[in-house]
Design a protein around this motif. Structure first.
Motif, short mmCIF file in Angstrom:
data_model
loop_
_atom_site.label_atom_id
_atom_site.label_comp_id
_atom_site.label_asym_id
_atom_site.label_seq_id
_atom_site.Cartn_x
_atom_site.Cartn_y
_atom_site.Cartn_z
N ARG A 270 -78.41 -22.80 -56.19
CA ARG A 270 -77.08 -22.45 -55.40
C ARG A 270 -75.91 -23.58 -56.22
O ARG A 270 -74.77 -23.52 -56.18
CB ARG A 270 -77.02 -22.92 -53.93
N GLY A 271 -76.59 -24.86 -56.39
CA GLY A 271 -75.76 -25.97 -57.18
C GLY A 271 -75.00 -25.28 -58.56
O GLY A 271 -73.80 -25.38 -58.86
N VAL A 272 -75.63 -24.52 -59.17
CA VAL A 272 -75.15 -23.46 -60.34
C VAL A 272 -74.09 -22.52 -60.06
O VAL A 272 -72.96 -22.38 -60.49
CB VAL A 272 -76.42 -22.94 -61.24
N GLU A 273 -74.59 -21.84 -58.88
CA GLU A 273 -73.71 -20.84 -58.42
C GLU A 273 -72.32 -21.55 -57.86
O GLU A 273 -71.21 -20.95 -58.14
CB GLU A 273 -74.31 -19.94 -57.13
N ILE A 274 -72.55 -22.61 -57.10
CA ILE A 274 -71.17 -23.40 -56.76
C ILE A 274 -70.37 -23.54 -58.05
O ILE A 274 -69.03 -23.53 -58.02
CB ILE A 274 -71.53 -24.63 -56.06
N PHE A 275 -70.96 -24.06 -59.06
CA PHE A 275 -70.29 -24.49 -60.27
C PHE A 275 -69.34 -23.26 -61.00
O PHE A 275 -68.19 -23.39 -61.22
CB PHE A 275 -71.03 -25.33 -61.28
N PHE A 276 -70.01 -22.31 -61.08
CA PHE A 276 -69.51 -21.06 -61.53
C PHE A 276 -68.46 -20.76 -60.90
O PHE A 276 -67.43 -19.90 -61.22
CB PHE A 276 -70.48 -20.13 -62.01
N THR A 277 -68.73 -20.66 -59.52
CA THR A 277 -67.68 -19.98 -58.56
C THR A 277 -66.40 -20.89 -58.55
O THR A 277 -65.17 -20.09 -58.62
CB THR A 277 -68.24 -20.06 -57.15
N GLN A 278 -66.64 -22.25 -58.55
CA GLN A 278 -65.36 -22.99 -58.71
C GLN A 278 -64.51 -22.74 -59.94
O GLN A 278 -63.33 -22.74 -60.09
CB GLN A 278 -65.75 -24.42 -58.57
N VAL A 279 -65.33 -22.96 -61.09
CA VAL A 279 -64.73 -22.55 -62.47
C VAL A 279 -64.10 -21.45 -62.68
O VAL A 279 -63.06 -21.12 -63.10
CB VAL A 279 -65.86 -22.98 -63.49
N PHE A 280 -64.97 -20.22 -62.26
CA PHE A 280 -64.38 -18.70 -62.85
C PHE A 280 -63.60 -18.17 -61.70
O PHE A 280 -62.55 -17.33 -61.83
CB PHE A 280 -65.37 -18.03 -63.13
N ARG A 281 -64.02 -18.20 -60.36
CA ARG A 281 -63.39 -17.75 -59.20
C ARG A 281 -62.10 -18.20 -58.95
O ARG A 281 -60.98 -17.70 -58.74
CB ARG A 281 -64.40 -17.53 -58.35
N ASP A 282 -62.15 -19.52 -58.99
CA ASP A 282 -60.97 -20.57 -58.45
C ASP A 282 -60.23 -21.20 -59.35
O ASP A 282 -59.02 -21.54 -59.05
CB ASP A 282 -61.78 -21.52 -57.33
N SER A 283 -60.75 -21.36 -60.70
CA SER A 283 -60.15 -22.38 -61.38
C SER A 283 -59.92 -23.63 -60.97
O SER A 283 -58.76 -24.15 -61.04
CB SER A 283 -58.95 -21.44 -62.15
N PHE A 284 -61.04 -23.96 -60.04
CA PHE A 284 -60.37 -25.39 -59.33
C PHE A 284 -61.80 -25.89 -58.99
O PHE A 284 -62.56 -25.54 -57.92
CB PHE A 284 -59.65 -25.18 -57.96
N PHE A 285 -62.28 -26.94 -59.78
CA PHE A 285 -63.51 -27.48 -59.70
C PHE A 285 -63.72 -28.99 -59.62
O PHE A 285 -62.92 -29.87 -60.19
CB PHE A 285 -64.55 -26.98 -61.00
N HIS A 286 -64.61 -29.42 -58.78
CA HIS A 286 -64.96 -30.77 -58.49
C HIS A 286 -65.42 -31.33 -59.70
O HIS A 286 -66.60 -30.88 -59.92
CB HIS A 286 -65.69 -30.71 -57.13
N ALA A 287 -64.52 -32.26 -60.33
CA ALA A 287 -65.01 -32.99 -61.58
C ALA A 287 -65.79 -34.21 -61.56
O ALA A 287 -66.20 -34.90 -62.67
CB ALA A 287 -63.99 -32.83 -62.50
N ASP A 288 -66.20 -34.66 -60.19
CA ASP A 288 -66.99 -35.88 -60.13
C ASP A 288 -68.16 -35.85 -59.34
O ASP A 288 -68.26 -36.23 -58.30
CB ASP A 288 -65.81 -36.85 -59.43
N MET A 289 -69.18 -34.84 -59.77
CA MET A 289 -70.07 -34.10 -59.01
C MET A 289 -71.33 -35.23 -59.17
O MET A 289 -72.36 -34.56 -59.70
CB MET A 289 -70.50 -32.59 -59.27
N HIS A 290 -71.24 -36.39 -59.21
CA HIS A 290 -72.34 -37.24 -59.43
C HIS A 290 -73.08 -37.32 -58.02
O HIS A 290 -72.35 -36.93 -56.89
CB HIS A 290 -72.15 -38.73 -59.95
N PRO A 291 -74.51 -38.00 -57.91
CA PRO A 291 -75.26 -37.74 -56.73
C PRO A 291 -74.58 -38.14 -55.36
O PRO A 291 -75.00 -38.01 -54.46
CB PRO A 291 -76.58 -38.25 -57.09
N GLY A 292 -73.94 -39.51 -55.90
CA GLY A 292 -73.36 -40.24 -54.86
C GLY A 292 -72.40 -39.44 -54.09
O GLY A 292 -71.95 -39.70 -52.67
N ASN A 293 -71.91 -38.23 -54.53
CA ASN A 293 -70.87 -37.49 -53.94
C ASN A 293 -71.42 -36.16 -53.21
O ASN A 293 -70.48 -35.50 -52.81
CB ASN A 293 -69.67 -37.15 -55.02
N ILE A 294 -72.65 -35.92 -53.30
CA ILE A 294 -73.09 -34.82 -52.96
C ILE A 294 -74.30 -34.96 -51.93
O ILE A 294 -75.16 -35.76 -51.84
CB ILE A 294 -73.85 -33.86 -54.17
N PHE A 295 -74.24 -34.08 -50.81
CA PHE A 295 -75.10 -34.16 -49.73
C PHE A 295 -75.82 -32.84 -49.29
O PHE A 295 -75.11 -31.79 -50.04
CB PHE A 295 -74.59 -34.93 -48.44
#
Length: 526
Positions: A270-295
């Protein structure tokens, strides 16, 4: 020179001497005069024991000692693996943004000043001990008087003058490097510092982060993949952000995730799917997805949902970049290196005069060894990195949007394999990319593209006619002639041609616009 600037320079010099960073400079192919200047430095006259640290560790520790601005700069550098040696990039990636908190009294004073009200007028409860403290801001838990549990993010006081001073010294150092070394010029240090300056000043504006978070939340509203906390706009200001408090498990706490019987394979995919959804569906992706920002949500461990915070850095791609990137990746994993090379030239990422055969051969040389491994063992992010590194040899211009995307992909892939070591990223990504490419050519999408272009026709016709009238002034008769039947017929043909061009999103649209403009002029001409 201002006293603050002089004191800061002395501090930087002390750190350079302590970690013997000047010795690292002497190892570089610098001009003779700069070598002589470094050798003549007073601290070289004293005996110094060699440090039992690698060059990467010395650089990392020096940035940590210099404080928040330099820590953040090191974090940015760690994402530019196309510019740095691997050992230094790996060490900088270890930089932790654990900065001592500033006094809660200062935080309260700044919050009250920004909100124009006392703390107890806004919050029924406010915890003075911060939940977390980072380079730019720190976070306090609170409860609104309406009952919602929130977190209050507040920018460090007095940070902007320090940032401006540090940025001035970083720019000065970058310019010296560019003048002194051809190798340094290839790394484009001034451009790197400029990117960092924009990033850190953007992070000082918490309204920007609030807007990004709101948009990302809207994009995934009701989605089982990702949850983004609600922003309470009534209490947001440039230096204060109030948003919903989330309760989840840090994504790196593998023990807690296993204890609640989380489906780790599904979580990684699902992490991979979220990335590709943000990039290709929305063209708006969270670009600071280091572990401290993910729960990870604790509600449905069998159907895990991510929670994302800190939307200060957001990336986006144009429709053309999306299209070229998707086609590049699909061609790449089919080992169609000629198509990869051609797409780079067509997109303008490398100069048009690049020799296609040479570029294709370079890509094949770098990538063939990668594909000798099983697909599940191939690092998608490293493949993209190698592709960009190869393209740089052919004078590929730095593409900031692709650098952000590369950094995010590396983070997502590394995280996914930490959660589920057998993650086959390509088997997850390939169906998504193929489905996205089919959707771009679906009748509904083609109709939408045609409608979008049609909506621009009146404005374009007006502008085209005004431009042509201006060109014709001075050489045209006082009364413009009416369109003949032949001209109207020709105009109709051009309009039909423009419509057919507009139906193909993979084709450059400028011929369609030219035909549309000419057709409208001939048809509407009085």
């Amino acid at each position: 020179m201002k006293l603050l600037a002089l004191r800061r320079l002395i501090r930087i010099q002390q750190v350079v001497v302590r970690y013997q960073l000047d010795d690292l400079l002497l190892d570089l192919p610098l001009p003779w005069w700069l070598h002589a200047l470094l050798r003549a430095a007073p601290w070289h006259w004293l005996p110094r024991a060699p440090l039992a640290m690698s060059r990467g560790e010395r650089l990392r520790r020096s940035l940590e000692d210099l404080g928040p601005v330099f820590i953040k700069f090191g974090q940015l550098l760690s994402t530019r693996r196309d510019l740095l040696p691997p050992d230094i990039a790996d060490e900088l990636a270890r930089l932790q943004d654990q900065v001592p908190p500033f006094p809660p009294e200062q935080a309260v004073a700044l919050i009250e000043q920004q909100l124009g009200a006392r703390i107890d007028q806004v919050f029924s409860r406010f915890e003075h001990q911060p939940l977390a403290s980072a380079s730019v801001a720190q976070v306090h838990a609170a409860q609104l008087r309406s009952g919602e549990d929130v977190v209050v993010k507040v920018v460090r006081p007095g940070l902007e003058p320090v940032i401006r001073q540090d940025m001035a010294w970083l720019f000065a150092l970058a310019r010296v490097m560019e003048r002194a070394s051809a190798d340094a010029r290839r790394l484009r240090p001034v451009e790197v510092v400029g990117d960092y300056e924009k990033t850190i000043f953007d992070e000082l504006d918490l309204l920007r982060e609030a807007a990004n978070g709101t948009q990302l939340r809207r994009n995934f509203d009701g989605s089982p993949l990702l949850y983004v906390p609600q922003v309470y706009w009534d209490w947001c200001r440039p230096k204060v952000l109030v948003m919903e408090r989330i309760y989840g498990i840090p994504v790196t706490d593998l023990a807690a995730l296993h204890d609640q019987h989380t489906d780790m394979k599904k979580l990684a995919e699902r992490g991979v799917e979220i990335f590709f959804t943000q990039v290709f569906r929305d063209s708006f992706f969270h670009a600071d997805m280091h572990p401290g920002n993910i729960f990870v949500s604790t509600r449905t461990p069998h159907d895990p949902q991510y929670i994302a915070i800190d939307c200060g850095i957001i990336g986006s791609l144009t429709a053309e970049d999306q299209d070229y990137l998707a086609r590049n990746l699909l061609a790449f994993f089919k080992r169609d290196y000629r198509k990869v090379a051609q797409l780079h030239i067509d997109s303008g990422w490398v100069p048009a005069e690049t020799r296609l055969n040479d570029f294709e051969a370079a890509i094949r040389t770098v990538c063939e060894p990668v594909f000798e491994k099983p697909l599940k063992d191939i690092s998608f992010g490293q493949v993209l990195l190698r592709l960009f590194q190869t393209a740089r040899r052919f004078n590929m211009e730095v593409q900031p949007q692709l650098v952000l995307l590369q950094k995010t992909l590396l983070n997502i892939e590394g995280l996914g394999r930490q959660l589920y070591p057998e993650l086959d990223l390509w088997s997850t990504a390939k169906p998504y990319l193929e489905r996205w490419m089919r959707q771009r050519m679906s009748p509904l999408r083609l109709l939408h593209n045609l409608q979008s272009q049609a909506e621009q026709m009146p404005v374009l016709a007006k502008k085209t006619r005004a431009a042509l009238d201006r060109l014709g002034q001075g050489c045209a008769p006082a009364t413009p002639p009416r369109s003949s039947g032949v001209e109207r017929l020709l105009g109709a043909v051009l309009l039909l041609g423009a419509a057919s061009q507009g139906l193909a999103p993979a084709v450059d649209t400028w011929p369609a616009w030219v035909m549309l403009a000419g057709g409208l002029y001939l048809v509407l001409r009085r």
